[in-house]
Design a protein around this motif. Sequence first.
Motif, PDB file in Angstrom:
ATOM      1  N   PHE A  54       0.806  -1.219   0.000  1.00  9.02           N
ATOM      2  CA  PHE A  54       0.000   0.000   0.000  1.00  9.02           C
ATOM      3  C   PHE A  54       0.842   1.273   0.000  1.00  9.02           C
ATOM      4  O   PHE A  54       0.666   2.149  -0.848  1.00  9.02           O
ATOM      5  CB  PHE A  54      -0.940   0.013   1.207  1.00  9.02           C
ATOM      6  CG  PHE A  54      -1.946  -1.104   1.178  1.00  9.02           C
ATOM      7  CD1 PHE A  54      -3.038  -1.059   0.325  1.00  9.02           C
ATOM      8  CD2 PHE A  54      -1.789  -2.220   1.995  1.00  9.02           C
ATOM      9  CE1 PHE A  54      -3.964  -2.090   0.288  1.00  9.02           C
ATOM     10  CE2 PHE A  54      -2.704  -3.258   1.960  1.00  9.02           C
ATOM     11  CZ  PHE A  54      -3.796  -3.196   1.100  1.00  9.02           C
ATOM     12  N   ASP A  55       1.752   1.394   0.972  1.00  9.18           N
ATOM     13  CA  ASP A  55       2.470   2.656   1.137  1.00  9.18           C
ATOM     14  C   ASP A  55       3.334   3.006  -0.070  1.00  9.18           C
ATOM     15  O   ASP A  55       3.299   4.141  -0.554  1.00  9.18           O
ATOM     16  CB  ASP A  55       3.347   2.597   2.392  1.00  9.18           C
ATOM     17  CG  ASP A  55       2.555   2.316   3.647  1.00  9.18           C
ATOM     18  OD1 ASP A  55       2.426   3.215   4.492  1.00  9.18           O
ATOM     19  OD2 ASP A  55       2.060   1.186   3.806  1.00  9.18           O
ATOM     20  N   GLU A  60       4.802   6.676  -4.439  1.00 10.91           N
ATOM     21  CA  GLU A  60       5.235   6.870  -5.827  1.00 10.91           C
ATOM     22  C   GLU A  60       4.243   7.740  -6.598  1.00 10.91           C
ATOM     23  O   GLU A  60       4.638   8.663  -7.328  1.00 10.91           O
ATOM     24  CB  GLU A  60       5.371   5.514  -6.530  1.00 10.91           C
ATOM     25  CG  GLU A  60       6.565   4.702  -6.092  1.00 10.91           C
ATOM     26  CD  GLU A  60       6.639   3.367  -6.814  1.00 10.91           C
ATOM     27  OE1 GLU A  60       7.720   3.044  -7.330  1.00 10.91           O
ATOM     28  OE2 GLU A  60       5.618   2.650  -6.855  1.00 10.91           O
ATOM     29  N   LYS A  61       2.971   7.446  -6.435  1.00 13.33           N
ATOM     30  CA  LYS A  61       1.938   8.192  -7.172  1.00 13.33           C
ATOM     31  C   LYS A  61       1.941   9.662  -6.782  1.00 13.33           C
ATOM     32  O   LYS A  61       1.871  10.546  -7.650  1.00 13.33           O
ATOM     33  CB  LYS A  61       0.571   7.569  -6.898  1.00 13.33           C
ATOM     34  CG  LYS A  61      -0.576   8.258  -7.642  1.00 13.33           C
ATOM     35  CD  LYS A  61      -1.906   7.574  -7.356  1.00 13.33           C
ATOM     36  CE  LYS A  61      -3.047   8.285  -8.076  1.00 13.33           C
ATOM     37  NZ  LYS A  61      -4.356   7.649  -7.773  1.00 13.33           N
ATOM     38  N   LYS A  62       2.039   9.935  -5.475  1.00 14.55           N
ATOM     39  CA  LYS A  62       2.004  11.329  -5.023  1.00 14.55           C
ATOM     40  C   LYS A  62       3.241  12.083  -5.483  1.00 14.55           C
ATOM     41  O   LYS A  62       3.151  13.263  -5.879  1.00 14.55           O
ATOM     42  CB  LYS A  62       1.890  11.383  -3.499  1.00 14.55           C
ATOM     43  CG  LYS A  62       1.686  12.800  -2.954  1.00 14.55           C
ATOM     44  CD  LYS A  62       0.376  13.397  -3.447  1.00 14.55           C
ATOM     45  CE  LYS A  62       0.124  14.786  -2.851  1.00 14.55           C
ATOM     46  NZ  LYS A  62      -1.133  15.383  -3.355  1.00 14.55           N
ATOM     47  N   GLU A  65       2.737  13.140  -8.962  1.00 14.49           N
ATOM     48  CA  GLU A  65       1.794  14.247  -9.067  1.00 14.49           C
ATOM     49  C   GLU A  65       2.467  15.575  -8.759  1.00 14.49           C
ATOM     50  O   GLU A  65       2.196  16.591  -9.407  1.00 14.49           O
ATOM     51  CB  GLU A  65       0.626  14.034  -8.099  1.00 14.49           C
ATOM     52  CG  GLU A  65      -0.327  12.919  -8.494  1.00 14.49           C
ATOM     53  CD  GLU A  65      -1.402  12.692  -7.443  1.00 14.49           C
ATOM     54  OE1 GLU A  65      -1.446  13.471  -6.453  1.00 14.49           O
ATOM     55  OE2 GLU A  65      -2.207  11.741  -7.600  1.00 14.49           O
ATOM     56  N   LEU A  66       3.341  15.557  -7.758  1.00 10.30           N
ATOM     57  CA  LEU A  66       3.986  16.798  -7.313  1.00 10.30           C
ATOM     58  C   LEU A  66       5.182  17.162  -8.171  1.00 10.30           C
ATOM     59  O   LEU A  66       5.532  18.351  -8.283  1.00 10.30           O
ATOM     60  CB  LEU A  66       4.450  16.637  -5.859  1.00 10.30           C
ATOM     61  CG  LEU A  66       3.359  16.439  -4.809  1.00 10.30           C
ATOM     62  CD1 LEU A  66       3.990  16.046  -3.478  1.00 10.30           C
ATOM     63  CD2 LEU A  66       2.543  17.726  -4.643  1.00 10.30           C
ATOM     64  N   CYS A  67       5.809  16.160  -8.750  1.00 15.20           N
ATOM     65  CA  CYS A  67       7.090  16.383  -9.433  1.00 15.20           C
ATOM     66  C   CYS A  67       7.222  15.355 -10.549  1.00 15.20           C
ATOM     67  O   CYS A  67       7.782  14.271 -10.351  1.00 15.20           O
ATOM     68  CB  CYS A  67       8.224  16.261  -8.420  1.00 15.20           C
ATOM     69  SG  CYS A  67       9.878  16.474  -9.085  1.00 15.20           S
ATOM     70  N   ASP A 285       0.867  10.490   1.250  1.00 13.68           N
ATOM     71  CA  ASP A 285       0.819  11.824   0.635  1.00 13.68           C
ATOM     72  C   ASP A 285       1.657  12.821   1.422  1.00 13.68           C
ATOM     73  O   ASP A 285       2.377  13.653   0.850  1.00 13.68           O
ATOM     74  CB  ASP A 285      -0.622  12.319   0.543  1.00 13.68           C
ATOM     75  CG  ASP A 285      -1.421  11.633  -0.555  1.00 13.68           C
ATOM     76  OD1 ASP A 285      -0.835  10.816  -1.298  1.00 13.68           O
ATOM     77  OD2 ASP A 285      -2.631  11.911  -0.675  1.00 13.68           O
ATOM     78  N   ALA A 286       1.563  12.760   2.749  1.00 10.50           N
ATOM     79  CA  ALA A 286       2.320  13.696   3.585  1.00 10.50           C
ATOM     80  C   ALA A 286       3.816  13.475   3.430  1.00 10.50           C
ATOM     81  O   ALA A 286       4.588  14.434   3.324  1.00 10.50           O
ATOM     82  CB  ALA A 286       1.902  13.548   5.045  1.00 10.50           C
TER      83      ALA A 286
END
Length: 362
Positions: A54-55, A60-62, A65-67, A285-286
């Motif tokens: 899960f983590d 990776e996905k977040k 999204e950010l970079c 995400d954090a």
Amino acid sequence: MNVRPSRAVLVLTVLTMALGAAACAENDRSGSDEGGLTIGLLLPGDRESRYWQFDKPLIEKKIKELCGDCRLVHNNTISDAAIQRQQMESMINKGVEVLILGVVDPPALRSTVEDLQEAGIPVVAYDRLAEGPISGHVTFDGAQVGRIQAEALLKAMGHKADGGRIVMMNGAITDPNAGWFKRGAMSVLKGKVKIAKTYDTVEWREENAHTNMSGAIAALGVDGVDGVYAANDRLASGAIAALKAAGVTPLPPVTGQDADLAAVQRIVTGDQYMTVYKPFKPEADAAATMAVALGRGESLEGIAKTRLDSATTKDIPTVLLTPLPVTVDNIEETVVKDGMYTIGEICTPEFRSACDKAGLTR
């Protein structure tokens, strides 16, 4: 005899490797080969653990999204500080600019965290609070985890909660979270039940929990256990297997944590009373947000609203999240609603009858 390189050598290695980084293609990297940040990710557990299932994909996905042009270098570690030390040093050699670290043994790896700082690499401690100069931390409120587990256990024990005998199956003493959970649980259990046996389970291993529970049953008798405080779902699995092998019926209530699929299925059948669900997406995400910000040289002021102290460092910027209890009554409103599992994944043919009884029919 293995000799660790000095910090000066490690820092020099970073500078040398950085010159050739653009020409290197790492097999375990994700993302673009040009531009952006290089972010390291080291998580504990094997491929069956929540961290891998899960983590990791959520982090990776977040990050993507950010970079979009960030690169990710990752490994998992199976509860071995020596291996994780090598992996951390490898991250320095690979030229990572920030590291997300799920540490396996904080005291043993403190000096390597210091090496990372000397190399100019900030560390985000993930789920477990590492020692040394940590730049940020994200976790769930461990005291609240323990309180939720203990309150649920007392409720499930009914009249036996008044002076009944329980076995405490705590986590590994090398994990600071284990002590945090235990203290939270004891704040509820102390003075209400008798702690007949207590164990600190080496490496959080299911087989060690099984061995410890078997010993507890041998000492207390098959009718001598009124409840089991198991700090996570793997320990719960080992304890339940030992109870069944000893012929204990009915099974006493058993707690858990992590909302493993097998644990949710045990809750459906009644073998396990509850688990603690820690929504992984907010934590992932954090961590990703902190890592990208630190890699860009930005402050964590607007991200981390809490400050925690480790054994070595005070006022670590921390994102502290809230855990949730899961029993048979709220599976659909928690892990199913959040998309962690579908009803179909939980209610395989083996569990269909129990699911129907529990009202899990969609």
